[in-house]
Design a protein around this motif. Structure first.
Motif, PDB file in Angstrom:
ATOM      1  N   VAL A  93      -4.681  32.033 -12.192  1.00 34.91           N
ATOM      2  CA  VAL A  93      -5.265  32.804 -11.102  1.00 34.91           C
ATOM      3  C   VAL A  93      -6.753  33.019 -11.333  1.00 34.91           C
ATOM      4  N   GLU A  94      -7.132  33.407 -12.549  1.00 38.18           N
ATOM      5  CA  GLU A  94      -8.542  33.635 -12.838  1.00 38.18           C
ATOM      6  C   GLU A  94      -9.339  32.338 -12.758  1.00 38.18           C
ATOM      7  N   THR A  95      -8.797  31.275 -13.323  1.00 36.32           N
ATOM      8  CA  THR A  95      -9.504  29.993 -13.317  1.00 36.32           C
ATOM      9  C   THR A  95      -9.670  29.464 -11.898  1.00 36.32           C
ATOM     10  N   PHE A  96      -8.611  29.485 -11.107  1.00 38.01           N
ATOM     11  CA  PHE A  96      -8.668  28.919  -9.763  1.00 38.01           C
ATOM     12  C   PHE A  96      -9.506  29.801  -8.837  1.00 38.01           C
ATOM     13  N   ALA A  97      -9.573  31.105  -9.111  1.00 39.70           N
ATOM     14  CA  ALA A  97     -10.423  31.991  -8.311  1.00 39.70           C
ATOM     15  C   ALA A  97     -11.896  31.639  -8.514  1.00 39.70           C
ATOM     16  N   ARG A  98     -12.257  31.251  -9.725  1.00 40.28           N
ATOM     17  CA  ARG A  98     -13.636  30.822  -9.960  1.00 40.28           C
ATOM     18  C   ARG A  98     -13.937  29.539  -9.177  1.00 40.28           C
ATOM     19  N   ILE A  99     -12.983  28.627  -9.144  1.00 39.07           N
ATOM     20  CA  ILE A  99     -13.165  27.396  -8.367  1.00 39.07           C
ATOM     21  C   ILE A  99     -13.305  27.722  -6.893  1.00 39.07           C
ATOM     22  N   ALA A 100     -12.498  28.654  -6.402  1.00 37.71           N
ATOM     23  CA  ALA A 100     -12.565  29.048  -4.998  1.00 37.71           C
ATOM     24  C   ALA A 100     -13.939  29.620  -4.662  1.00 37.71           C
ATOM     25  N   ALA A 101     -14.502  30.441  -5.561  1.00 38.85           N
ATOM     26  CA  ALA A 101     -15.822  31.039  -5.314  1.00 38.85           C
ATOM     27  C   ALA A 101     -16.899  29.966  -5.244  1.00 38.85           C
ATOM     28  N   MET A 102     -16.868  29.020  -6.174  1.00 38.78           N
ATOM     29  CA  MET A 102     -17.862  27.943  -6.155  1.00 38.78           C
ATOM     30  C   MET A 102     -17.705  27.084  -4.906  1.00 38.78           C
ATOM     31  N   ASN A 103     -16.457  26.805  -4.546  1.00 39.39           N
ATOM     32  CA  ASN A 103     -16.222  25.993  -3.358  1.00 39.39           C
ATOM     33  C   ASN A 103     -16.745  26.678  -2.101  1.00 39.39           C
ATOM     34  N   ARG A 104     -16.499  27.969  -1.960  1.00 33.10           N
ATOM     35  CA  ARG A 104     -16.961  28.686  -0.769  1.00 33.10           C
ATOM     36  C   ARG A 104     -18.481  28.598  -0.626  1.00 33.10           C
ATOM     37  N   HIS A 105     -19.172  28.758  -1.723  1.00 35.46           N
ATOM     38  CA  HIS A 105     -20.627  28.733  -1.650  1.00 35.46           C
ATOM     39  C   HIS A 105     -21.160  27.329  -1.381  1.00 35.46           C
ATOM     40  N   LEU A 106     -20.489  26.314  -1.894  1.00 34.72           N
ATOM     41  CA  LEU A 106     -20.891  24.943  -1.568  1.00 34.72           C
ATOM     42  C   LEU A 106     -20.657  24.652  -0.087  1.00 34.72           C
ATOM     43  N   VAL A 107     -19.533  25.127   0.435  1.00 33.94           N
ATOM     44  CA  VAL A 107     -19.230  24.935   1.849  1.00 33.94           C
ATOM     45  C   VAL A 107     -20.255  25.657   2.719  1.00 33.94           C
ATOM     46  N   GLU A 108     -20.586  26.881   2.354  1.00 34.17           N
ATOM     47  CA  GLU A 108     -21.543  27.673   3.128  1.00 34.17           C
ATOM     48  C   GLU A 108     -22.907  26.991   3.226  1.00 34.17           C
ATOM     49  N   ARG A 109     -23.263  26.232   2.186  1.00 36.34           N
ATOM     50  CA  ARG A 109     -24.564  25.588   2.166  1.00 36.34           C
ATOM     51  C   ARG A 109     -24.519  24.146   2.680  1.00 36.34           C
ATOM     52  N   GLY A 110     -23.407  23.795   3.289  1.00 38.23           N
ATOM     53  CA  GLY A 110     -23.290  22.472   3.878  1.00 38.23           C
ATOM     54  C   GLY A 110     -23.192  21.348   2.871  1.00 38.23           C
ATOM     55  N   LEU A 111     -22.661  21.630   1.694  1.00 37.22           N
ATOM     56  CA  LEU A 111     -22.612  20.642   0.617  1.00 37.22           C
ATOM     57  C   LEU A 111     -21.195  20.177   0.289  1.00 37.22           C
ATOM     58  N   ALA A 112     -20.230  20.545   1.124  1.00 35.01           N
ATOM     59  CA  ALA A 112     -18.839  20.237   0.808  1.00 35.01           C
ATOM     60  C   ALA A 112     -18.606  18.738   0.655  1.00 35.01           C
ATOM     61  N   ASP A 113     -19.299  17.925   1.487  1.00 35.64           N
ATOM     62  CA  ASP A 113     -19.063  16.487   1.431  1.00 35.64           C
ATOM     63  C   ASP A 113     -19.682  15.821   0.212  1.00 35.64           C
ATOM     64  N   ARG A 114     -20.488  16.567  -0.562  1.00 33.60           N
ATOM     65  CA  ARG A 114     -21.129  16.022  -1.756  1.00 33.60           C
ATOM     66  C   ARG A 114     -20.397  16.390  -3.047  1.00 33.60           C
ATOM     67  N   PHE A 115     -19.430  17.306  -2.962  1.00 32.98           N
ATOM     68  CA  PHE A 115     -18.782  17.799  -4.184  1.00 32.98           C
ATOM     69  C   PHE A 115     -17.275  17.927  -3.978  1.00 32.98           C
ATOM     70  N   HIS A 116     -16.527  17.288  -4.864  1.00 30.93           N
ATOM     71  CA  HIS A 116     -15.081  17.444  -4.937  1.00 30.93           C
ATOM     72  C   HIS A 116     -14.732  18.174  -6.236  1.00 30.93           C
ATOM     73  N   PHE A 117     -13.584  18.841  -6.253  1.00 26.18           N
ATOM     74  CA  PHE A 117     -13.104  19.516  -7.454  1.00 26.18           C
ATOM     75  C   PHE A 117     -11.842  18.824  -7.952  1.00 26.18           C
TER      76      PHE A 117
END
Length: 579
Positions: A93-117
């Motif tokens: 839960v703690e590990t995946f929550a950190r991934i979720a936070a990073m993903n949200r911020h990448l999405v917000e900045r229009g960078l989702a198509d440049r980064f996969h997890f």
């Protein structure tokens, strides 16, 4: 000879000359005109230990004197990056929550198509594996997760973390230009992630770019001290390291980006012949991978100015010692690689430096033991000048304190101290760090010395899972972990009291903390994070919390309370143009 090579040569020469002078002066003081074998042993031990002490101190002074380069603003990267998160029996839960936070911020900045997890599980516990699957379901609800966030679990964790990453590169690496390698406790700002990938775009020779992670989420006395050191002191030491290492810089195994093609070409790791602890899979793979990239002609750099790179550290000395035991075994394995063909000279020195980071602890104990013997057998190497302990103590203290003093002065000049509460608060925190680190140093030295001896005896420490949430250590647990350190301290004091009572006071700064080791371990594991907030060991993140940290806390609270997840206030679907 380039600038880095010239600086290395000069720094090594200064450290060598000063340590040789210290050893010779010490020999003259204790041995006079007729030094004995014991005198020579002590002088040699002092020379070797002081060299590595000075080498570390000079790195910090260089960093304090070096100009600060303004970090480049982030731009939209061209290459596709895989963000790799190897996990091993972690809290999902703690590990995946950190991934979720990073993903949200990448999405917000229009960078989702440049980064996969890619979450790469090596978990051996079936219970943890089931929790990972459940947490992954939560993660798939995150914005634009479909087709971008992946999870796989190996049933056979061959090669541990290095083998896990190698397996991904072999199977899926061809789809990506770069790989950002994190640990389970890593967290990074979207701007930092984007800036790192853009740097790789801009420099076709750059094989690896390492950030300097800041420890966050500290609660106990021990953890807060380490967090303050990583946030305030470490960037200056890293700045000095960057000057010395140039294009043959360090890799610490996480919070770094690599060029996948370079990694695939250069970084296949051998399985060392024989059994652990010296044989088998390489534990400290990061140093080796950096050396192999440099051998292949790729640049390996560290950038202390990037910022936005975070990790969690051990909350108590027992967990720290457990992790340190694994690092010790990995570093001592490198003795078999120092003379590997084709390596750069500086890579070989880095291996030696990593080995000595642990070997120097038993050497300090050997210096202490031979000094006690010299008092027991004065005719075979006795102390002939009462000021010798004072001179030695002042020299060691100077080598340890001068870099920190230089950093405090530099921080006052360039305004860095304001980020940590101002000059007075920084001065008090550094003073407290010096006092506390001096108190715990003999205990950590004993743990490291035991680790080296165990490895020399052929005992394999394995790869124990890290209990990242372990905080308070009960006193009885501390006693069980360190009773032998107390006995060593008592034995040293007793021997000195019988042989040379006038030197007991000289021994107490080392033996005293050893005697009360269980109390130190127990006491430094206390605290809830609020006891010194605003007063001591305040980190930069406390004065100016990182946005991704706040997002992580919010997501974690929702997941732990089994609440429906809401997207963040800033609409994640909206594309933002790079600054």
């Amino acid at each position: 000879m380039g600038r880095a090579e010239q600086l290395r040569a000069a720094t090594l020469a200064v450290a060598a000359a000063a340590s040789l002078a210290a050893g010779w002066a010490f020999l003259d003081l204790i041995g006079g005109n007729r030094p004995t074998t014991l005198d020579w042993m002590r002088s040699i031990l002092l020379t070797v230990t002081v060299f590595w002490l000075l080498w570390g101190g000079l790195t910090g002074i260089l960093g304090a004197l070096a100009p600060v380069r303004k970090p480049l603003g982030w731009t939209r990267p061209k290459g596709l990056t895989a963000v790799l998160v190897p996990i091993y029996n972690e809290d999902p839960v703690e590990t995946f929550a950190r991934i979720a936070a990073m993903n949200r911020h990448l999405v917000e900045r229009g960078l989702a198509d440049r980064f996969h997890f890619a979450i790469l599980s090596d978990s051996t516990s079936l219970e943890v594996a089931a929790e990972e699957a459940a947490a992954f379901e939560l993660l798939l609800r995150e914005p634009q997760a479909a087709g971008r966030i992946f999870y796989r679990r190996r049933e056979r964790n061959v090669g541990r973390k290095a083998g896990n990453i190698e397996d991904f590169v072999a199977r899926s690496g061809g789809a990506y230009e770069y790989a950002l390698i994190l640990d389970a406790d890593s967290l990074m700002e979207a701007e930092t992630i984007a800036a790192m990938a853009a740097r790789m775009d801009q420099d076709s020779r750059l094989g690896l770019l390492q950030t300097v992670p800041e420890v966050i989420g500290a609660h106990t006395v021990f953890a807060r001290m380490m967090a303050f050191s990583s946030s305030y002191l470490s960037p200056y030491f890293a700045r000095g390291m960057a000057l010395l290492q140039g294009e043959q810089g360090p890799y610490w195994g996480h919070n770094a980006i690599v060029r996948v093609r370079a990694f695939a070409q250069c970084c296949g790791l051998p399985v060392l012949s024989g059994k652990p602890p010296y044989g088998g899979h390489i534990l400290s793979h990061d140093y080796v991978e950096a050396a192999l990239l440099a051998r292949g002609g790729w640049k390996v750099e560290v950038d202390p100015e990037l910022g936005g790179s975070f990790e969690h550290g051990p909350e108590n000395m027992v967990e720290h010692a457990k992790r340190d035991r694994r690092w010790c075994q990995g570093n001592l394995q490198h003795r078999r690689l120092v003379f590997a063909p084709g390596l750069k000279l500086w890579s070989r020195f880095t291996f030696v430096q990593g080995i000595m980071a642990y070997a120097v602890s038993p050497l300090w104990l050997a210096l202490l033991a031979t000094s006690i013997l010299a008092t027991v057998f004065p005719d075979r190497g006795g102390i002939r000048w009462d000021a010798t302990p004072l001179v030695l103590g002042l020299g060691v203290a100077g080598a340890l304190l001068l870099p920190k003093l230089a950093i405090v002065i530099r921080g006052a000049i360039d305004g860095h101290n304001r980020r940590f509460g101002g000059n007075l608060q920084v001065a008090l925190s550094v003073l407290a760090e010096i006092v506390l680190s001096t108190l715990i140093a003999p205990v950590l030295l004993a743990f490291q010395s035991r680790a080296v001896i165990q490895i020399l005896l052929g005992l394999d420490g394995g790869w124990p899972a890290t209990e990242r949430d372990a905080r308070r250590v009960p006193l009885w647990t501390a006693v069980k972990a360190s009773w032998w350190i107390s006995l060593l301290g008592l034995a040293a004091i007793a021997a000195m009291t019988i042989a040379a009572p006038r030197y007991v006071a000289w021994l107490l700064p080392v033996a005293g903390p050893a005697v009360i080791a269980p109390v130190i371990i127990w006491a430094t594991s206390m605290g809830d994070g609020s006891w010194a907030r605003g007063r001591l060991f305040t980190s930069r993140a406390e004065h100016a919390p990182s946005p991704v940290m706040a997002e992580n806390i919010r997501i974690l609270a929702a997941w732990q309370n089994d609440m429906p997840l809401e997207v963040s206030a800033a609409a994640p679907e909206k594309s933002h143009a790079p600054a």
